[in-house]
Design an enzyme around this catalytic site. Structure first.
Site, PDB file in Angstrom:
ATOM      1  N   HIS A 184       0.773  -1.210   0.000  1.00  0.00           N
ATOM      2  CA  HIS A 184      -0.043  -0.169   0.131  1.00  0.00           C
ATOM      3  C   HIS A 184       0.885   1.323  -0.051  1.00  0.00           C
ATOM      4  CE1 HIS A 184      -3.556  -2.446   2.137  1.00  0.00           C
ATOM      5  NE2 HIS A 184      -3.335  -2.622   0.710  1.00  0.00           N
TER       6      HIS A 184
HETATM    7  C1  LIG Z   1       0.228  -7.612  -4.434  1.00  0.00           C
HETATM    8  C2  LIG Z   1      -0.850  -6.667  -4.291  1.00  0.00           C
HETATM    9  C3  LIG Z   1      -1.869  -6.872  -3.626  1.00  0.00           C
HETATM   10  C4  LIG Z   1      -2.804  -5.902  -3.236  1.00  0.00           C
HETATM   11  N1  LIG Z   1      -3.749  -6.282  -2.582  1.00  0.00           N
HETATM   12  C5  LIG Z   1      -5.094  -5.193  -2.332  1.00  0.00           C
HETATM   13  C6  LIG Z   1      -6.225  -5.603  -1.565  1.00  0.00           C
HETATM   14  O1  LIG Z   1      -6.378  -6.668  -1.461  1.00  0.00           O
HETATM   15  N2  LIG Z   1      -7.079  -4.347  -1.414  1.00  0.00           N
HETATM   16  C7  LIG Z   1      -6.753  -3.210  -1.710  1.00  0.00           C
HETATM   17  O2  LIG Z   1      -7.526  -2.441  -1.411  1.00  0.00           O
HETATM   18  N3  LIG Z   1      -5.539  -2.904  -2.165  1.00  0.00           N
HETATM   19  C8  LIG Z   1      -4.620  -4.020  -2.669  1.00  0.00           C
HETATM   20  N4  LIG Z   1      -3.370  -3.498  -3.039  1.00  0.00           N
HETATM   21  C9  LIG Z   1      -3.074  -2.175  -3.139  1.00  0.00           C
HETATM   22  C10 LIG Z   1      -3.833  -1.348  -4.635  1.00  0.00           C
HETATM   23  O3  LIG Z   1      -3.494  -2.413  -5.642  1.00  0.00           O
HETATM   24  C11 LIG Z   1      -3.075  -0.271  -4.720  1.00  0.00           C
HETATM   25  O4  LIG Z   1      -3.068   0.784  -3.814  1.00  0.00           O
HETATM   26  C12 LIG Z   1      -3.487   0.449  -6.167  1.00  0.00           C
HETATM   27  O5  LIG Z   1      -3.824  -0.294  -7.361  1.00  0.00           O
HETATM   28  C13 LIG Z   1      -2.691   1.693  -6.310  1.00  0.00           C
HETATM   29  O6  LIG Z   1      -3.399   2.197  -7.609  1.00  0.00           O
HETATM   30  P1  LIG Z   1      -2.285   3.241  -8.413  1.00  0.00           P
HETATM   31  O7  LIG Z   1      -3.370   3.716  -9.572  1.00  0.00           O
HETATM   32  O8  LIG Z   1      -1.744   4.408  -7.521  1.00  0.00           O
HETATM   33  O9  LIG Z   1      -1.232   2.390  -8.820  1.00  0.00           O
HETATM   34  P2  LIG Z   1      -1.396   1.052  -9.839  1.00  0.00           P
HETATM   35  O10 LIG Z   1      -2.663   0.543  -9.421  1.00  0.00           O
HETATM   36  O11 LIG Z   1       0.052   0.301  -9.960  1.00  0.00           O
HETATM   37  O12 LIG Z   1      -1.496   1.637 -11.330  1.00  0.00           O
HETATM   38  C14 LIG Z   1      -0.229   2.263 -12.121  1.00  0.00           C
HETATM   39  C15 LIG Z   1      -0.597   1.853 -13.614  1.00  0.00           C
HETATM   40  O13 LIG Z   1       0.643   2.757 -14.159  1.00  0.00           O
HETATM   41  C16 LIG Z   1       1.006   1.616 -15.206  1.00  0.00           C
HETATM   42  N5  LIG Z   1       2.475   2.056 -15.750  1.00  0.00           N
HETATM   43  C17 LIG Z   1       3.526   2.077 -14.977  1.00  0.00           C
HETATM   44  N6  LIG Z   1       4.632   2.543 -15.494  1.00  0.00           N
HETATM   45  C18 LIG Z   1       4.107   3.268 -16.777  1.00  0.00           C
HETATM   46  C19 LIG Z   1       4.469   4.110 -17.870  1.00  0.00           C
HETATM   47  N7  LIG Z   1       5.735   4.143 -17.823  1.00  0.00           N
HETATM   48  N8  LIG Z   1       3.756   4.343 -18.877  1.00  0.00           N
HETATM   49  C20 LIG Z   1       2.490   3.904 -18.704  1.00  0.00           C
HETATM   50  N9  LIG Z   1       1.894   3.394 -17.699  1.00  0.00           N
HETATM   51  C21 LIG Z   1       2.610   2.856 -16.759  1.00  0.00           C
HETATM   52  C22 LIG Z   1       1.012   0.435 -15.151  1.00  0.00           C
HETATM   53  O14 LIG Z   1       0.985  -0.605 -15.584  1.00  0.00           O
HETATM   54  C23 LIG Z   1      -0.200   0.541 -13.908  1.00  0.00           C
HETATM   55  O15 LIG Z   1      -1.253  -0.009 -14.683  1.00  0.00           O
HETATM   56  C24 LIG Z   1      -2.492  -4.419  -3.413  1.00  0.00           C
HETATM   57  C25 LIG Z   1      -1.427  -4.260  -4.132  1.00  0.00           C
HETATM   58  C26 LIG Z   1      -0.698  -5.352  -4.508  1.00  0.00           C
HETATM   59  C27 LIG Z   1       0.677  -5.064  -5.482  1.00  0.00           C
END
Ligand SMILES: Cc1cc2nc3c(=O)[nH]c(=O)nc-3n(C[C@H](O)[C@H](O)[C@H](O)COP(=O)(O)OP(=O)(O)OC[C@H]3O[C@@H](n4cnc5c(N)ncnc54)[C@H](O)[C@@H]3O)c2cc1C
Length: 274
Positions: A184
């Site tokens: 997280h």
């Molecule tokens: C193993 C795991 C289990 C989890 N379990 C839970 C759970 O059970 N419940 C819960 O609430 N949360 C959970 N989380 C946390 C939750 O998934 C994250 O807090 C949330 O996805 C964060 O969202 P975000 O948009 O900040 O980042 P992300 O979801 O990581 O999105 C980032 C996106 O940017 C893309 N990206 C990266 N670099 C580039 C680039 N250079 N160009 C274009 N695109 C790019 C990636 O492909 C990705 O799609 C978990 C996380 C993990 C890793």
């Protein structure tokens, strides 16, 4: 940019329970059940492979005087050692405990000017003593819960790595050796209007026109629970704000917190601008 990185620092207790063969595990029975589960999933979209692995959880207070829960538990239906990076044989279960409002702050920095180079990530877990003390307390509460008759009746045994840690000092050492992320991470592009904040309340990057950050990194402080739903909320709110703002208005309204340096001539040239 890149400061204020924080996460729900977490530690896991793993219990070996050979009698519980209906849980996930590497054994002849376990493998046969998983193969059967794969067919069941393929044919009926049901069965053991529909699990999310962390099948139960809870929010608890380390002390009844706490106004809101400060610890979270995730119960996993298998033996999770080193976040699954280490293969373990046999059946059992695991429980995580994590600190919901950590005081420690880490950082995320560029390693250099090569955009392909991996960033330097320092989570600085347990950088503040308060987080360590809370995790030690949480570990004791979790061990107590796992020792209750409903679970203890299955004859499980805590793995030696943590079972030998009994005193606060020993548990702290176990925590220091094994604490890790619960996935997280937030906060490295904090929303706010202070000198160290990265985006404003519309998620526009201070001092840069037409650029927003929309993800978990904008959280000023981590939420006291899982981060996925809050990130979806942030994204939906941002989508509404972006739809409501015309590009011109967005550019005019950008909050300038610091002077924006003019691009260097070679940057202008590479971008094809005069
Ligand atoms: C193993 C795991 C289990 C989890 N379990 C839970 C759970 O059970 N419940 C819960 O609430 N949360 C959970 N989380 C946390 C939750 O998934 C994250 O807090 C949330 O996805 C964060 O969202 P975000 O948009 O900040 O980042 P992300 O979801 O990581 O999105 C980032 C996106 O940017 C893309 N990206 C990266 N670099 C580039 C680039 N250079 N160009 C274009 N695109 C790019 C990636 O492909 C990705 O799609 C978990 C996380 C993990 C890793």
């Amino acid at each position: 940019m890149g400061g204020n990185l924080h996460d729900h620092v977490d530690v896991i207790q793993v219990v070996d329970a050979p009698r519980l063969k209906d849980l996930f595990g590497l054994s002849p029975t376990g493998i046969a059940r998983m193969v059967k589960g794969a067919f069941e999933w393929h044919n009926h979209r049901s069965g053991m492979l529909t699990t999310n692995f962390a099948e139960a959880g809870g929010f608890i207070k380390s002390d009844p005087a706490e106004p809101v829960p400060d610890l979270q538990l995730h119960f996993v239906v298998g033996k999770l050692v080193d976040h699954g990076r280490k293969t373990v044989f046999g059946h059992g279960y695991s429980c995580h405990v994590c600190v919901l409002r950590p005081a420690s702050r880490g950082s995320l920095r560029l390693a250099g000017s090569d955009p392909m180079a991996a960033p330097l990530i320092d989570p600085n877990f347990l950088g503040e003593g308060a987080d360590t003390r809370l995790l030690v307390k949480g570990f004791r509460i979790m061990r107590n819960i796992l020792g209750q008759p409903a679970l203890a009746g299955h004859g499980g045994r805590e793995l030696a790595a943590s079972a030998t840690a009994r005193s606060d000092e020993e548990i702290e050492q176990f925590v220091r050796n094994h604490a890790d992320t619960i996935y997280h991470p937030v906060g490295s592009c904090r929303m706010g209007n202070g000198p160290d904040d990265v985006v404003d309340s519309q998620l526009r990057v201070h001092g840069v026109a037409c650029l927003r950050v929309v993800d978990a990194s904008i959280m000023p402080r981590i939420v006291g629970g899982n981060t996925n739903a809050p990130v979806i909320m942030i994204a939906e709110k941002a989508a509404d704000m972006i739809k409501a703002a015309s590009p011109e208005r967005d550019r005019d309204a950008v909050h300038i917190a610091a002077p924006v340096p003019a691009p260097a001539p070679e940057v202008k040239e590479s971008l094809g601008i005069a």
